[in-house]
Enzyme design. Structure first.
Site, mmCIF file in Angstrom:
data_model
loop_
_atom_site.group_PDB
_atom_site.id
_atom_site.type_symbol
_atom_site.label_atom_id
_atom_site.label_comp_id
_atom_site.label_asym_id
_atom_site.label_seq_id
_atom_site.Cartn_x
_atom_site.Cartn_y
_atom_site.Cartn_z
ATOM 1 N N LYS A 89 0.807 -1.226 0.000
ATOM 2 C CA LYS A 89 0.000 0.000 0.000
ATOM 3 C C LYS A 89 0.837 1.271 0.000
ATOM 4 C CE LYS A 89 -4.397 -1.576 1.814
ATOM 5 N NZ LYS A 89 -4.153 -3.011 2.102
ATOM 6 N N GLU A 111 -9.973 7.312 3.807
ATOM 7 C CA GLU A 111 -10.873 6.460 4.567
ATOM 8 C C GLU A 111 -10.164 5.123 4.717
ATOM 9 O OE1 GLU A 111 -11.235 6.292 1.234
ATOM 10 O OE2 GLU A 111 -11.128 4.102 1.169
ATOM 11 N N SER A 377 1.701 -9.854 -0.934
ATOM 12 C CA SER A 377 1.344 -8.442 -0.783
ATOM 13 C C SER A 377 1.674 -7.849 0.583
ATOM 14 C CB SER A 377 -0.147 -8.255 -1.068
ATOM 15 O OG SER A 377 -0.929 -9.113 -0.258
HETATM 16 C C1 LIG Z 1 -5.047 -4.022 1.594
HETATM 17 C C2 LIG Z 1 -4.374 -5.290 1.325
HETATM 18 C C3 LIG Z 1 -4.773 -6.140 0.266
HETATM 19 C C4 LIG Z 1 -5.986 -5.890 -0.579
HETATM 20 O O1 LIG Z 1 -5.968 -4.701 -1.288
HETATM 21 P P1 LIG Z 1 -5.703 -4.669 -2.863
HETATM 22 O O2 LIG Z 1 -6.030 -3.265 -3.224
HETATM 23 O O3 LIG Z 1 -6.608 -5.663 -3.495
HETATM 24 O O4 LIG Z 1 -4.290 -5.008 -3.089
HETATM 25 C C5 LIG Z 1 -4.021 -7.276 0.026
HETATM 26 N N1 LIG Z 1 -2.965 -7.601 0.781
HETATM 27 C C6 LIG Z 1 -2.557 -6.827 1.810
HETATM 28 C C7 LIG Z 1 -1.372 -7.254 2.608
HETATM 29 C C8 LIG Z 1 -3.248 -5.654 2.117
HETATM 30 O O5 LIG Z 1 -2.835 -4.899 3.150
#
Ligand SMILES: *Cc1c(COP(=O)(O)O)cnc(C)c1O
Length: 393
Positions: A89, A111, A377
């Site tokens: 993010k 938000e 992610s």
């Molecule tokens: C917020 C988040 C997601 C989901 O958000 P996307 O916009 O779909 O990437 C996925 N993995 C992690 C670790 C997150 O913090």
């Protein structure tokens, strides 16, 4: 033929900007400027310098040897979990805070649902010395106390949304109301590839650093810049958009988007948005979202707070509808099992969102020579309590 956005702000039939009249000047100012600003060499220089020295990029592309042996294919993990603040993010919030500064905005609003985007926004506001106001549903504030504390430590003001179901949707409404009332000095940082055009495209471009790195890292390791598959979990869709971006129009590279099936796709407790979704408008764009026959948005459910979103970004709606990406829905139980497997086999504790992507290997057979890149992610520190409860640790 492209799977990327067209010059009207649509991916196929999805996207656009369906916003109240009063918001039009704000969104239009951004639309007219974002590509120009991003093309400035000084902008690119500052963006990449921060990604390198502050975020810690490039994130490694790690060959998961033991996991590859188990599933008899070549598995690479794109280690977004190693970024500052623990997920992808931050790539987007760094980009947007620089955009805000270029547009002369000194007040930032956002938000947040689970609080991860709120923390990433509060972080870059502290970095730049800008005022930060984060709207968050009252229920979410109670559920996500550690992230609320983080935001406060970083200097942000967390404002509870007290209306409706007191969750993400209501926090979004509050943020939009704030932006309408403060059009001149305020930028609204949206946290995924959702919202009215140009947000989905702008966020995808900031996250595209992920696939840009995958290309040269794979070239170094495998002598090709093209994986056979890229796998990513999808909440709103930003980590997937980043991991897919430079491969969108190269159909040699297969794309797999993993959604949260919760307790089962048809259990009534799920967030498998594409599979269950119908066309509709959410957060200012036309996309697929879970709704009742009379158009009320259905409450999503997933064990991972980051995938618990009733819609999906317009890029992904189009990837689904066109068949360009394969969509897989993974249950809570299967995601948790895959997450624990990564802990035991590679010594990496993943975010539960990312564990959904990892569960693809139990659901689909890959060839031994396939190169499969999985977007890891985020890291699992934030999810420890959920892992403890699920496995009785
Ligand atoms: C917020 C988040 C997601 C989901 O958000 P996307 O916009 O779909 O990437 C996925 N993995 C992690 C670790 C997150 O913090």
């Amino acid at each position: 033929m492209t799977y990327n956005i067209n010059n009207k702000g649509y991916y196929g039939e999805f996207g656009g900007a369906y916003i109240p009249e009063m918001l039009y000047p704000n969104v239009e100012e951004l639309r007219q400027n974002y590509l120009k600003v991003m093309a400035e060499p000084e902008f690119q220089e500052e963006f990449h310098a921060l990604l390198k020295d502050y975020v810690g990029r490039p994130s490694p592309l790690y060959f998961a040897k033991r996991l590859s042996a188990k599933y008899n294919t070549k598995i690479y993990l794109k280690r977004e979990d190693l970024n500052h603040t623990g997920a992808h993010k931050i790539n987007n919030t760094i980009g947007q805070i620089l955009m805000a500064k270029r547009l002369g905005k000194n007040r930032i609003i956002a938000e947040t649902g689970a609080g991860q985007h709120g923390v990433a926004t509060a972080t870059v506001c502290a970095l730049m010395g800008l005022e930060c106001i984060v709207y968050m549903g009252e229920i979410d504030i109670a559920r996500q106390a550690p992230n609320v504390a983080r935001m406060k430590m970083l200097g942000a003001t967390v404002v509870p949304a007290l209306s409706g179901s007191r969750t993400l949707k209501d926090a979004t409404n509050e943020a939009i109301r704030d932006w309408i009332n403060n059009p001149v000095d305020t930028h609204y940082i949206i946290g995924s590839v959702v919202g009215p055009h140009p947000y989905p495209d702008m966020v995808a471009r900031f996250q595209a650093i992920v696939s840009e790195e995958i290309q040269w890292q794979l070239q170094e390791k495998e002598g090709t810049s093209k994986p056979d598959y890229v796998v990513a979990c999808v909440g709103g869709g930003s980590n997937a958009a980043g991991a897919f971006y430079h491969f969108l129009d190269d159909t040699d590279v297969k794309l797999i988007a993993v959604e949260a099936a919760g307790k089962g796709v048809h259990s009534g407790e799920s967030a498998a948005t594409s599979i269950l979704g119908k066309e509709g408008i959410i957060h200012g764009s036309k996309t697929l979202l879970m709704q009742t026959p009379d158009g009320q948005i259905t409450e999503p459910y997933s064990i991972s707070a980051g995938l618990d979103y009733p819609g999906v970004g317009p890029m992904h709606a189009h990837l689904y509808k066109s068949g360009r990406a394969e969509f897989v829905a993974i249950t809570d139980d299967d995601a948790m099992t895959a997450g624990l497997e990564l802990c035991k086999m590679e010594g990496i504790i993943p975010a539960i969102e990312s564990s959904h992507a990892l569960a693809v290997f139990e659901h689909k057979k890959f060839k031994p020579e396939d190169i499969v890149v999985v977007s890891l992610s985020g890291r699992g520190d934030k999810d420890l309590e959920t892992y403890i409860q699920h496995f009785g640790l």
